[in-house]
Design an enzyme around this catalytic site. Structure first.
Site, PDB file in Angstrom:
ATOM      1  N   ALA A  75       0.806  -1.235   0.000  1.00 50.10           N
ATOM      2  CA  ALA A  75       0.000   0.000   0.000  1.00 50.10           C
ATOM      3  C   ALA A  75       0.835   1.279   0.000  1.00 50.10           C
ATOM      4  CB  ALA A  75      -0.950  -0.003   1.192  1.00 50.10           C
ATOM      5  N   VAL A 125       5.367 -10.228   1.728  1.00 49.20           N
ATOM      6  CA  VAL A 125       4.241 -11.175   1.817  1.00 49.20           C
ATOM      7  C   VAL A 125       4.626 -12.593   1.403  1.00 49.20           C
ATOM      8  CG1 VAL A 125       2.458  -9.396   1.483  1.00 49.20           C
ATOM      9  CG2 VAL A 125       3.371 -10.615  -0.513  1.00 49.20           C
ATOM     10  N   SER A 183      -6.733  -9.762 -11.638  1.00 56.49           N
ATOM     11  CA  SER A 183      -6.476  -8.980 -12.858  1.00 56.49           C
ATOM     12  C   SER A 183      -7.340  -9.518 -13.986  1.00 56.49           C
ATOM     13  CB  SER A 183      -5.004  -9.119 -13.254  1.00 56.49           C
ATOM     14  OG  SER A 183      -4.812  -8.634 -14.572  1.00 56.49           O
ATOM     15  N   TYR A 185       2.197 -14.268 -14.427  1.00 54.42           N
ATOM     16  CA  TYR A 185       1.295 -13.280 -13.812  1.00 54.42           C
ATOM     17  C   TYR A 185      -0.171 -13.719 -13.949  1.00 54.42           C
ATOM     18  CZ  TYR A 185      -0.730  -8.645 -12.826  1.00 54.42           C
ATOM     19  OH  TYR A 185      -1.445  -7.600 -12.298  1.00 54.42           O
ATOM     20  N   LYS A 208      -2.784 -14.708 -10.924  1.00 54.42           N
ATOM     21  CA  LYS A 208      -4.021 -13.954 -10.686  1.00 54.42           C
ATOM     22  C   LYS A 208      -5.264 -14.832 -10.858  1.00 54.42           C
ATOM     23  CE  LYS A 208      -2.137  -9.995  -9.675  1.00 54.42           C
ATOM     24  NZ  LYS A 208      -2.316  -9.393  -8.350  1.00 54.42           N
TER      25      LYS A 208
HETATM   26  P1  NAP Z   1       2.830  -1.134  -7.941  1.00 54.39           P
HETATM   27  O1  NAP Z   1       2.670   0.320  -8.242  1.00 54.39           O
HETATM   28  O2  NAP Z   1       4.045  -1.835  -8.445  1.00 54.39           O
HETATM   29  O3  NAP Z   1       2.683  -1.325  -6.370  1.00 54.39           O
HETATM   30  C1  NAP Z   1       2.864  -2.585  -5.784  1.00 54.39           C
HETATM   31  C2  NAP Z   1       3.324  -2.396  -4.359  1.00 54.39           C
HETATM   32  O4  NAP Z   1       3.518  -3.711  -3.801  1.00 54.39           O
HETATM   33  C3  NAP Z   1       4.663  -1.668  -4.242  1.00 54.39           C
HETATM   34  O5  NAP Z   1       4.633  -0.728  -3.184  1.00 54.39           O
HETATM   35  C4  NAP Z   1       5.636  -2.797  -3.936  1.00 54.39           C
HETATM   36  O6  NAP Z   1       6.755  -2.382  -3.148  1.00 54.39           O
HETATM   37  C5  NAP Z   1       4.766  -3.723  -3.131  1.00 54.39           C
HETATM   38  N1  NAP Z   1       5.315  -5.077  -3.073  1.00 54.39           N
HETATM   39  C6  NAP Z   1       5.948  -5.763  -4.065  1.00 54.39           C
HETATM   40  N2  NAP Z   1       6.335  -6.962  -3.611  1.00 54.39           N
HETATM   41  C7  NAP Z   1       5.958  -7.034  -2.315  1.00 54.39           C
HETATM   42  C8  NAP Z   1       6.098  -8.019  -1.306  1.00 54.39           C
HETATM   43  N3  NAP Z   1       6.731  -9.178  -1.536  1.00 54.39           N
HETATM   44  N4  NAP Z   1       5.582  -7.781  -0.072  1.00 54.39           N
HETATM   45  C9  NAP Z   1       4.959  -6.598   0.196  1.00 54.39           C
HETATM   46  N5  NAP Z   1       4.804  -5.627  -0.715  1.00 54.39           N
HETATM   47  C10 NAP Z   1       5.303  -5.832  -1.962  1.00 54.39           C
HETATM   48  O7  NAP Z   1       1.588  -1.964  -8.526  1.00 54.39           O
HETATM   49  P2  NAP Z   1       0.073  -1.516  -8.812  1.00 54.39           P
HETATM   50  O8  NAP Z   1      -0.054  -1.228 -10.257  1.00 54.39           O
HETATM   51  O9  NAP Z   1      -0.372  -0.537  -7.819  1.00 54.39           O
HETATM   52  O10 NAP Z   1      -0.653  -2.927  -8.574  1.00 54.39           O
HETATM   53  C11 NAP Z   1      -1.255  -3.267  -7.338  1.00 54.39           C
HETATM   54  C12 NAP Z   1      -1.975  -4.602  -7.518  1.00 54.39           C
HETATM   55  O11 NAP Z   1      -2.937  -4.485  -8.574  1.00 54.39           O
HETATM   56  C13 NAP Z   1      -1.043  -5.742  -7.922  1.00 54.39           C
HETATM   57  O12 NAP Z   1      -1.458  -6.936  -7.300  1.00 54.39           O
HETATM   58  C14 NAP Z   1      -1.243  -5.834  -9.420  1.00 54.39           C
HETATM   59  O13 NAP Z   1      -0.959  -7.111  -9.902  1.00 54.39           O
HETATM   60  C15 NAP Z   1      -2.726  -5.499  -9.527  1.00 54.39           C
HETATM   61  N6  NAP Z   1      -3.143  -5.028 -10.841  1.00 54.39           N
HETATM   62  C16 NAP Z   1      -2.602  -3.894 -11.382  1.00 54.39           C
HETATM   63  C17 NAP Z   1      -3.041  -3.465 -12.643  1.00 54.39           C
HETATM   64  C18 NAP Z   1      -2.502  -2.224 -13.291  1.00 54.39           C
HETATM   65  O14 NAP Z   1      -2.884  -1.946 -14.439  1.00 54.39           O
HETATM   66  N7  NAP Z   1      -1.680  -1.444 -12.640  1.00 54.39           N
HETATM   67  C19 NAP Z   1      -3.995  -4.213 -13.331  1.00 54.39           C
HETATM   68  C20 NAP Z   1      -4.513  -5.362 -12.749  1.00 54.39           C
HETATM   69  C21 NAP Z   1      -4.076  -5.750 -11.492  1.00 54.39           C
HETATM   70  P3  NAP Z   1       8.176  -2.061  -3.888  1.00 54.39           P
HETATM   71  O15 NAP Z   1       7.887  -0.997  -4.897  1.00 54.39           O
HETATM   72  O16 NAP Z   1       9.040  -1.641  -2.736  1.00 54.39           O
HETATM   73  O17 NAP Z   1       8.590  -3.359  -4.521  1.00 54.39           O
END
Ligand code: NAP
Length: 246
Positions: free
Chosen positions: A13, A63, A141, A154, A158
């Protein structure tokens, strides 16, 4: 306020969609735990949330590693007294066509996106079952439902998360725990910002509403599921994708 006095722990978050969920839930009155790998970014997000007039705690958490998860949840419950809402949001991508995909890239994505959701949910249900109440919401996703070239790891992670969600819903309904998922399409975040303009334009042509979604669009669906309004909803997936998959 839809979540007044609720407590919510949100993984990943510190930025992106998880951050928007945290802000949205705080505006609805929830006290928020920001669980993320990067503690400095998590502290900054917690500070921002406290300015909204609710309590917030930053917790360093990976996690994918079972060792730290029970301790993180204990810390959260010590601080806030209970755990009403867990949002499994932390996720990563490591794209590549199957033939070129390294085994370690498969493992890394499955470990964080799917095993991480299992490990956090497992600890959360222990607390929630005692309370006879809880909401577990996991971020899937659109590619779980339609596949995506270059994202075998991925999309599998998901899709697995949807099966996991339905199973938690069946196993724990009798203890007052609801488990649901939100499946975003293409959302404007750091994860999609890096894509070449040409690819983004091609993607937009696949979206009936003609644009990428915002993190707040996903947050709104999560807040609905977390709220009393969705108390009779469990084992479901809400699609937030501008119509690209129906
Ligand atoms: P993001 O900007 O990359 O944010 C993900 C966050 O999760 C980052 O703060 C990251 O920290 C943290 N993280 C990564 N590995 C972790 C771990 N092992 N333990 C705890 N925290 C961890 O991604 P987002 O686009 O916001 O995506 C959030 C969720 O939505 C994800 O599950 C993604 O698959 C899903 N999603 C996104 C999209 C899209 O279009 N963006 C579409 C469908 C689904 P660090 O940066 O320090 O690694």
């Amino acid at each position: 306020m839809k979540l007044k006095n609720n407590t919510a722990l949100i993984t990943g978050a510190a930025q992106g969609i998880g951050h928007a969920i945290a802000i949205g839930m705080a505006r609805e009155g929830a006290n928020i735990g920001i669980a993320d790998m990067n503690i400095e970014k998590a502290e900054a997000a917690a500070e921002e949330i406290r300015a909204l007039g609710v309590k917030s705690l930053a917790i360093k958490l990976d996690v994918s590693k079972s060792e730290g998860i029970a301790a993180a949840l204990d810390r959260f419950v010590q601080e806030f007294g209970r755990l009403d809402i867990l949002v499994n949001n932390a996720g990563i991508t490591k794209d590549g066509l199957i033939l070129r995909m390294k085994e370690e890239d498969w493992d890394a994505v499955l470990d964080i996106n799917l095993k991480g959701t299992f490990l956090c949910s497992k600890e959360a249900v222990k607390v929630m079952a005692k309370q006879q109440y809880g909401k577990i919401i996991s971020i899937s996703s659109v590619v779980a439902f339609i596949g995506n070239a270059g994202q075998a790891n991925y999309s599998a992670s998901k899709a697995g998360l949807v099966g996991l969600t339905k199973t938690i819903a069946k196993e724990y309904a009798s203890r007052g725990i609801r488990a649901n998922a939100v499946a975003p399409g293409f959302i404007q975040t750091a994860m999609t910002d890096g894509l070449p303009e040409k690819v983004k334009e091609e993607m937009k042509r696949l979206i009936p509403l003609g644009c990428f979604g915002l993190s707040e669009d996903v947050a709104n669906a999560v807040i609905f599921l977390a709220s009393k309004d969705a108390d009779y909803v469990t084992g479901q997936v809400i699609h937030v994708n501008g119509g690209m998959y129906m």
